[in-house]
Scaffold this motif. Structure first.
Motif, PDB file in Angstrom:
ATOM      1  N   ILE A  85     -62.978   8.556  -5.937  1.00 23.32           N
ATOM      2  CA  ILE A  85     -62.414   7.791  -5.020  1.00 23.32           C
ATOM      3  C   ILE A  85     -63.180   6.907  -4.118  1.00 23.32           C
ATOM      4  CG2 ILE A  85     -60.913   7.505  -2.559  1.00 23.32           C
ATOM      5  CD1 ILE A  85     -59.530   9.645  -4.194  1.00 23.32           C
ATOM      6  N   ALA A  86     -64.654   8.239  -3.819  1.00 24.32           N
ATOM      7  CA  ALA A  86     -65.535   7.214  -3.194  1.00 24.32           C
ATOM      8  C   ALA A  86     -66.385   6.261  -3.796  1.00 24.32           C
ATOM      9  CB  ALA A  86     -66.624   8.969  -3.322  1.00 24.32           C
ATOM     10  N   ALA A  87     -66.457   6.676  -5.992  1.00 24.65           N
ATOM     11  CA  ALA A  87     -66.982   5.912  -6.233  1.00 24.65           C
ATOM     12  C   ALA A  87     -65.967   4.341  -6.229  1.00 24.65           C
ATOM     13  CB  ALA A  87     -66.691   6.119  -7.546  1.00 24.65           C
ATOM     14  N   ALA A  88     -64.519   4.368  -5.988  1.00 27.12           N
ATOM     15  CA  ALA A  88     -63.728   3.533  -6.416  1.00 27.12           C
ATOM     16  C   ALA A  88     -63.918   2.821  -4.469  1.00 27.12           C
ATOM     17  CB  ALA A  88     -62.591   4.176  -6.602  1.00 27.12           C
ATOM     18  N   ILE A  89     -64.138   2.959  -3.917  1.00 29.21           N
ATOM     19  CA  ILE A  89     -64.337   2.643  -2.255  1.00 29.21           C
ATOM     20  C   ILE A  89     -65.294   1.839  -2.434  1.00 29.21           C
ATOM     21  CG2 ILE A  89     -64.441   3.550   0.112  1.00 29.21           C
ATOM     22  CD1 ILE A  89     -63.033   6.141  -0.361  1.00 29.21           C
ATOM     23  N   GLU A  90     -66.228   2.583  -2.771  1.00 25.48           N
ATOM     24  CA  GLU A  90     -67.734   1.547  -2.719  1.00 25.48           C
ATOM     25  C   GLU A  90     -67.550   0.351  -4.161  1.00 25.48           C
ATOM     26  OE1 GLU A  90     -72.643   1.927  -4.324  1.00 25.48           O
ATOM     27  OE2 GLU A  90     -70.974   3.942  -4.420  1.00 25.48           O
ATOM     28  N   GLU A  91     -66.518   0.525  -5.627  1.00 24.58           N
ATOM     29  CA  GLU A  91     -67.376  -0.545  -5.721  1.00 24.58           C
ATOM     30  C   GLU A  91     -65.518  -1.036  -5.425  1.00 24.58           C
ATOM     31  OE1 GLU A  91     -65.676   0.967 -10.130  1.00 24.58           O
ATOM     32  OE2 GLU A  91     -63.372  -0.042  -9.508  1.00 24.58           O
ATOM     33  N   LYS A  92     -64.925  -1.761  -4.575  1.00 21.16           N
ATOM     34  CA  LYS A  92     -64.180  -3.032  -3.697  1.00 21.16           C
ATOM     35  C   LYS A  92     -64.737  -2.624  -2.967  1.00 21.16           C
ATOM     36  CE  LYS A  92     -60.972  -4.039  -4.609  1.00 21.16           C
ATOM     37  NZ  LYS A  92     -59.425  -3.657  -3.872  1.00 21.16           N
ATOM     38  N   GLY A  93     -66.483  -2.205  -2.579  1.00 19.79           N
ATOM     39  CA  GLY A  93     -67.004  -2.874  -1.278  1.00 19.79           C
ATOM     40  C   GLY A  93     -66.219  -2.325  -0.078  1.00 19.79           C
ATOM     41  N   HIS A  94     -65.769  -1.707   0.266  1.00 22.45           N
ATOM     42  CA  HIS A  94     -65.101  -0.738   1.719  1.00 22.45           C
ATOM     43  C   HIS A  94     -66.835   0.324   1.405  1.00 22.45           C
ATOM     44  CE1 HIS A  94     -61.443  -2.433   1.369  1.00 22.45           C
ATOM     45  NE2 HIS A  94     -61.240  -1.955   0.483  1.00 22.45           N
ATOM     46  N   ASP A  95     -66.327   0.775   2.986  1.00 22.28           N
ATOM     47  CA  ASP A  95     -67.344   2.217   3.873  1.00 22.28           C
ATOM     48  C   ASP A  95     -66.279   3.315   3.655  1.00 22.28           C
ATOM     49  OD1 ASP A  95     -69.142   3.566   4.055  1.00 22.28           O
ATOM     50  OD2 ASP A  95     -69.241   2.426   6.820  1.00 22.28           O
ATOM     51  N   PHE A  96     -67.584   4.538   2.686  1.00 22.25           N
ATOM     52  CA  PHE A  96     -66.801   5.692   2.474  1.00 22.25           C
ATOM     53  C   PHE A  96     -67.785   6.188   4.252  1.00 22.25           C
ATOM     54  CE2 PHE A  96     -68.029  10.199   0.880  1.00 22.25           C
ATOM     55  CZ  PHE A  96     -67.259  10.498   1.239  1.00 22.25           C
ATOM     56  N   ARG A  97     -66.870   6.402   4.979  1.00 17.23           N
ATOM     57  CA  ARG A  97     -67.083   7.269   6.317  1.00 17.23           C
ATOM     58  C   ARG A  97     -67.266   8.597   6.636  1.00 17.23           C
ATOM     59  NH1 ARG A  97     -68.300   4.111  11.041  1.00 17.23           N
ATOM     60  NH2 ARG A  97     -69.170   2.750   9.635  1.00 17.23           N
ATOM     61  N   VAL A  98     -66.185   9.347   5.815  1.00 15.89           N
ATOM     62  CA  VAL A  98     -66.140  10.187   6.173  1.00 15.89           C
ATOM     63  C   VAL A  98     -65.300  11.103   5.240  1.00 15.89           C
ATOM     64  CG1 VAL A  98     -64.919  12.043   7.742  1.00 15.89           C
ATOM     65  CG2 VAL A  98     -65.682  10.146   8.925  1.00 15.89           C
ATOM     66  N   GLY A  99     -66.493  12.321   5.247  1.00 13.33           N
ATOM     67  CA  GLY A  99     -65.314  13.477   4.015  1.00 13.33           C
ATOM     68  C   GLY A  99     -65.073  15.172   4.983  1.00 13.33           C
ATOM     69  N   VAL A 100     -63.818  15.386   4.481  1.00 15.16           N
ATOM     70  CA  VAL A 100     -63.555  16.684   4.634  1.00 15.16           C
ATOM     71  C   VAL A 100     -63.335  17.828   3.718  1.00 15.16           C
ATOM     72  CG1 VAL A 100     -61.673  17.612   6.617  1.00 15.16           C
ATOM     73  CG2 VAL A 100     -62.526  15.522   6.774  1.00 15.16           C
ATOM     74  N   ASP A 101     -63.309  18.499   3.349  1.00  9.21           N
ATOM     75  CA  ASP A 101     -63.120  19.416   2.493  1.00  9.21           C
ATOM     76  C   ASP A 101     -62.738  21.059   2.894  1.00  9.21           C
ATOM     77  OD1 ASP A 101     -64.268  18.361  -0.369  1.00  9.21           O
ATOM     78  OD2 ASP A 101     -65.790  17.676   0.669  1.00  9.21           O
ATOM     79  N   MET A 102     -62.501  21.865   2.099  1.00  5.87           N
ATOM     80  CA  MET A 102     -61.699  23.671   3.191  1.00  5.87           C
ATOM     81  C   MET A 102     -62.309  24.029   3.854  1.00  5.87           C
ATOM     82  SD  MET A 102     -60.972  26.158   0.068  1.00  5.87           S
ATOM     83  CE  MET A 102     -60.242  25.490  -0.529  1.00  5.87           C
ATOM     84  N   GLY A 103     -62.006  24.011   4.917  1.00  9.36           N
ATOM     85  CA  GLY A 103     -62.345  24.777   6.224  1.00  9.36           C
ATOM     86  C   GLY A 103     -62.611  24.029   6.940  1.00  9.36           C
ATOM     87  N   GLY A 104     -62.887  22.167   7.119  1.00  5.30           N
ATOM     88  CA  GLY A 104     -63.155  21.533   7.624  1.00  5.30           C
ATOM     89  C   GLY A 104     -62.039  20.753   8.678  1.00  5.30           C
ATOM     90  N   ASP A 105     -62.508  20.778   9.718  1.00  4.13           N
ATOM     91  CA  ASP A 105     -61.442  20.262  10.834  1.00  4.13           C
ATOM     92  C   ASP A 105     -61.281  18.610  10.537  1.00  4.13           C
ATOM     93  OD1 ASP A 105     -59.473  19.779  12.529  1.00  4.13           O
ATOM     94  OD2 ASP A 105     -60.770  20.225  14.163  1.00  4.13           O
ATOM     95  N   PRO A 106     -60.567  17.620  10.200  1.00  4.63           N
ATOM     96  CA  PRO A 106     -60.420  16.554  10.311  1.00  4.63           C
ATOM     97  C   PRO A 106     -60.325  15.960  11.935  1.00  4.63           C
ATOM     98  CG  PRO A 106     -58.573  17.056   9.287  1.00  4.63           C
ATOM     99  CD  PRO A 106     -59.030  18.397   9.146  1.00  4.63           C
ATOM    100  N   LYS A 107     -59.959  16.725  12.958  1.00  5.65           N
ATOM    101  CA  LYS A 107     -59.384  15.928  13.476  1.00  5.65           C
ATOM    102  C   LYS A 107     -60.254  15.040  14.204  1.00  5.65           C
ATOM    103  CE  LYS A 107     -55.618  18.897  14.391  1.00  5.65           C
ATOM    104  NZ  LYS A 107     -54.265  18.972  15.574  1.00  5.65           N
TER     105      LYS A 107
END
Length: 242
Positions: free
Chosen positions: A17-39
């Motif tokens: 998905i990060a690659a597809a975001i870049e492919e479409k010219g958008h900005d991948f701003r934030v990534g959250v993974d297991m144990g991380g708080d997205p809030k």
């Protein structure tokens, strides 16, 4: 250009998905993974895509609501309790949940619904799916999505019609059943077929995924579509205006 957040961004789908975001010219701003708080992170985003786990769904929905941003959920293996959470969240923000973000699968589900509605009930319906050896849930979310399309067209509840546990002396096929068969092995990205078996004839509707990027591109397309939408529950069929 939109600012994207990805929950589960270190996983295989998250990376795609990060690659597809870049492919479409958008900005991948934030990534959250297991144990991380997205809030505290999602305030930086315009939209968030969640491909994490059912256990994290409640936290992820609450974070999206707190940030006031749309969320697209491609996590599979959801149970009834999760759909209650989705319905509640959709009162506050746009929510798109799907068992498969592929545009081709979305169209396939539409065709399955049309076929099931057009054919008499004596046409038996079987759903066959195959995925890579690492997939942990079965049947796949896509197989269930296709089964739900057939069940809806026939005016039945999939939970009543579903038959996915055949083994041993099962007896004759149950009238009105929607059967499921699951295969696992290798590196298969996703194979799905819906078989309509009538008297001395069969119709098979199929989709083959050759690379997980098709799901990533579909997820980005769906997330783009969610931008600016009113609070509510949406599907990939809405994205294709089917």
């Amino acid at each position: 250009m939109a600012q994207f957040g990805i929950i589960g961004h270190k996983g295989r789908m998250g990376q795609a998905i990060a690659a597809a975001i870049e492919e479409k010219g958008h900005d991948f701003r934030v990534g959250v993974d297991m144990g991380g708080d997205p809030k505290p992170l999602l305030d930086q985003c315009d939209v968030v895509v969640d491909f994490s786990s059912p256990a994290a769904l409640k936290t992820n929905l609450e974070a999206a609501k707190a940030a006031g941003i749309p969320i697209l959920i491609g996590t599979t293996g959801l149970e009834e309790e999760h759909f209650v959470l989705l319905a509640e969240a959709s009162k506050a923000i746009p929510v798109l949940q799907t068992g498969n973000t592929s545009l081709g699968v979305t169209l396939l589900a539409h065709l399955v619904k049309e076929a099931a509605a057009a054919l008499d009930p004596d046409w038996d319906i079987e759903v066959l799916e195959m995925h890579h050896r690492m997939k942990v849930d079965a049947p796949s979310g896509t197989a269930k999505l296709l089964g739900e399309a057939a069940a809806e067209a026939r005016g039945v509840d999939l939970s009543d019609a579903m038959d996915s546990g055949r083994h041993g002396q099962t007896g004759a096929r149950r009238e009105g059943a929607i059967g499921f068969a699951t295969l696992r092995g290798g590196t298969v990205a996703g194979e799905h077929s819906v078989i309509f078996a009538g008297l001395e004839e069969r119709i098979t509707l199929s989709h083959s995924a050759e690379n997980r990027m098709i799901f990533a591109r579909g997820a980005v397309r769906g997330a783009e579509w969610l931008l600016g939408k009113a609070a509510g529950r949406y599907s990939m069929e809405d994205v294709l205006d089917l």
